[in-house]
Design an enzyme around this catalytic site. Structure first.
Site, PDB file in Angstrom:
ATOM      1  N   GLU A 297      38.045  43.249  50.972  1.00 56.23           N
ATOM      2  CA  GLU A 297      36.972  44.198  50.598  1.00 56.23           C
ATOM      3  C   GLU A 297      35.681  43.704  51.253  1.00 56.23           C
ATOM      4  O   GLU A 297      34.796  43.154  50.586  1.00 56.23           O
ATOM      5  CB  GLU A 297      36.832  44.277  49.074  1.00 56.23           C
ATOM      6  CG  GLU A 297      35.864  45.389  48.625  1.00 56.23           C
ATOM      7  CD  GLU A 297      35.633  45.415  47.115  1.00 56.23           C
ATOM      8  OE1 GLU A 297      36.206  44.553  46.408  1.00 56.23           O
ATOM      9  OE2 GLU A 297      34.871  46.283  46.649  1.00 56.23           O
ATOM     10  N   HIS A 322      41.811  47.640  47.893  1.00 52.39           N
ATOM     11  CA  HIS A 322      40.757  47.849  48.893  1.00 52.39           C
ATOM     12  C   HIS A 322      41.278  47.694  50.331  1.00 52.39           C
ATOM     13  O   HIS A 322      41.370  48.653  51.058  1.00 52.39           O
ATOM     14  CB  HIS A 322      39.533  46.957  48.661  1.00 52.39           C
ATOM     15  CG  HIS A 322      38.687  47.435  47.541  1.00 52.39           C
ATOM     16  ND1 HIS A 322      38.006  48.625  47.594  1.00 52.39           N
ATOM     17  CD2 HIS A 322      38.417  46.910  46.313  1.00 52.39           C
ATOM     18  CE1 HIS A 322      37.350  48.807  46.452  1.00 52.39           C
ATOM     19  NE2 HIS A 322      37.593  47.792  45.659  1.00 52.39           N
TER      20      HIS A 322
END
Lengths: 449, 449
Positions: A297, A322
């Site tokens: 992320e 993510h």
């Protein structure tokens, strides 16, 4: 080089086909109705790009489809495209967090329940509109008061079902050992959290049954999540705790994750040995708890957060939370494609947290064109104002000329396929989903005539 | 799954190697000095990320390496990393435009030379600081006054050489048929532009020779550029014009391009037939003018600008200008890698024009990790305040933990390798470059002791 311009155009069409051949929405068999509904959506999108997104607004400078969500939200909700998506009721989520809409929580909050001044103080802070990110830790404290948590979970599941989410796997943070009970004492252990979660979802199912909507919600499971800041030697405690919860509540524990802002150390590799031990311990205890790890992320290139992706893949994570920077890694995308590792993409969260500035800049098309399985997921939807998944789906659909109805179908279907449901339940869930999909497609196709 | 943690770490190292195996800076033979100089650069970068980029500035909120260039420029110029890069004098460019620094042009501008009120008016507009984008067309008008153009070209080449650029290929827009001559009449045809260009670069070479710096500048060539807004049927005129210029000035014409904001139609495919005819006509006339097409300067997914990439590749473009959205196309990246099509990446231009919000968000690492040949190029450097290439190189180096000295070496070397120089001159240019590279590396390596 080309015999004539026809030849050129044929080569061009072949190259485009080849370039898109890894996409899951590519060369699928489509029904007549799907072809028609896809055309309807594309027409509406094109018309709205030229009209509602091309008008002047006193409070929104330079609007465009896929623009910053918090700024463009008031336009999104006016679009026909969003109205269609939010009526879809056919999509599925693996949300990252257990927030409900702030205003719902505020409205249903009974101040007399607040056991401590601290919680009342937090409510006030939220009411007075504090900084978004600073308020996250406060919200976490607040939601650990059992009567509030109970309402949270109910409202979270209810609003998800209302948005068409039939099944979900929610990350619940188990970093604190006890929640605050009704008596104001911090004495409610993890196993009681699961009992409450089960109670609440059964209550919702009963309520939906009473409304004749029992078909709309299959259920929810929990991804046991520890904070990726714990000292390495404390990981074992959480792993053992998760194993014992899995043994007592096999139907509730979906998997295990470590979460927390990745730009702050420690990196995932520090926990790799512990997570390999966790796998061993599961074998000994005869349980199976898939890793569903947060990784990548970040916008970083070769930073710790970016490097976490190597560990998530090598540790055998079944999905990646993510995975924003995965697009930089040709071999890791290949691993995901070949081994079936799904990336939980959170479009609005990525944009609000400034990993991308808007949806056209978002790397999602790179994942899709590389055949990486993807689900669209939400992240702190109550905080960001994007309950359910329709807003995230809108951002995805509005910002690409390639993405269409069939892309949405594959994104939704993959989120079920890559869920942790046992094969039999998954089969049932997919059957159920197919029926709802068909009726949605028919509804869209018919809307044009 | 893994025998022990050592085994895990070995598998991890192997996966990282595999993931980076397509990079041009991967598994190259390095000299002792290069290893040392690379370490020096990485140390300086790490220290400066934690110090100069981590301080509070009254006029710059949240500074970070690779931040918005116009905001962070005043920090960039203070860094040791930039000072090293700007002293490098070993890099090479294929700049997009023929601008010089605005302040230089202003300072050297003689108002009495202005043949029309319009030009004087433009100068005033620039002096009073107009909107950046709005000023571009004005600048174009302004630079088509021969005495200004002459100074422009000289200053552009001089400042490029000063920044260490030994050879360059500049896009010159031939969309207007005549420039304004010294007498104020618009009567200077294309062939005279080339005569002037040659005269000016010879003057610069003489000046450098007088300073004992003749080694620092090999020369410059022109990419004949037409506006990608002309009616399709007008393309032939420009193609024929380019052929006749190439026949008269074979040493000056490097290639052919069509340029203009790609988000505005027509798309490249509208010119495909004409460009195929152009190839035929070149065969008949026995000249070779490589296409060096702009394509994919967009965030769009499947938009016309994005689709232009298919045409650029299919038409046999030897390099691609910008190619920003190429990273979405696995098959096109493969074509570029296998057929040796280089992408001219313009980091600061991309950011200032808001294709990306900062360098960490820039897709350059994706191109590098997929083994696509890349050169770092500048685009309107006079307007954006990034003369030469050191600023663009700084942005690239500062925003990745993977990129290092060897990446810079490959970027610079590839920009020569993929130039349009004939094989013999290219060989000489590379030899010359190698010598300068070695002395640069030695200088950096020694700076640490």
């Amino acid at each position: 080089m080309y015999r004539n311009f026809e030849h050129y155009k044929n080569e061009r069409a072949a190259l485009i086909q080849r370039d898109r051949s890894l996409r899951t929405d590519h060369s699928e068999v489509l029904s007549e109705e799907e072809i028609k509904a896809d055309r309807v959506l594309r027409e509406i999108r094109a018309v709205e790009a030229a009209t509602i997104w091309n008008e002047k607004y006193s409070d929104i400078e330079h609007p465009f489809p896929g623009m910053e969500f918090l700024t463009g939200r008031s336009i999104v909700v006016q679009t026909k495209l969003f109205k269609i998506l939010s009526k879809a009721r056919v999509l599925l989520a693996t949300p990252f967090n257990t927030w409900v809409q702030l205003h719902t929580a505020r409205d249903t909050f009974n101040a007399s329940l607040a056991p401590t001044r601290r919680i009342a103080h937090i409510i006030l802070l939220i009411r007075s509109g504090t900084n978004l990110l600073a308020s996250l830790p406060f919200l976490e404290d607040w939601s650990t008061f059992v009567p509030v948590w109970r309402k949270y979970i109910y409202e979270f599941l209810r609003s998800s079902a209302e948005d068409g989410i039939s099944y979900l796997e929610a990350r619940v943070m188990f970093s604190m050992e006890y929640m605050i009970g009704e008596d104001g004492a911090q004495n409610v252990p993890h196993r009681e959290w699961l009992l409450i979660f089960d109670e609440v979802q059964n209550a919702l199912k009963a309520d939906l049954r009473a409304q004749g909507k029992e078909d709309e919600f299959i259920g929810a499971r929990i991804i046991y999540t520890a904070l990726r800041f714990i000292p390495t030697e404390e990981l074992d405690w959480f792993c053992e705790d998760c194993i014992s919860l899995k043994k007592e509540f096999p139907h509730l524990i979906a998997g295990f994750d470590l979460a927390g802002p990745e730009n702050i150390p420690p990196p995932l590799i520090n926990y790799a040995e512990g997570l390999l031990r966790f796998r061993e311990r599961q074998r000994e205890e005869e349980v199976d708890i898939p890793l569903l790890l947060h990784a990548g992320e970040t916008c970083g290139d070769g930073t710790h957060a970016d490097m976490n992706l190597y560990d998530a893949i090598l540790l055998g994570s079944k999905r990646i939370g993510h995975g924003f920077s995965l697009v930089k890694h040709p071999s890791l995308m290949q691993e995901c494609r070949e081994k079936g590792v799904l990336v939980e993409v959170c479009p609005i969260s990525n944009e609000v947290l400034r990993l991308t500035s808007n949806m056209p800049m978002h790397p999602l098309p790179i994942l899709l064109n590389n055949g990486v399985p993807v689900s669209i997921s939400s992240d702190d939807p109550g905080v960001f104002g994007n309950p359910g998944l329709s807003f995230d789906m809108y951002q995805v659909l509005a910002s690409s000329e390639i993405t269409g109805l069939i892309t949405l179908r594959e994104l939704a279907r993959d989120s079920l396929k890559y869920s942790t449901l046992d094969p039999e339940t998954k089969e049932r869930a997919l059957d159920h989903w197919n029926r709802r999909w068909e009726s949605f497609v028919k509804w869209v196709a018919d809307s044009s005539s």
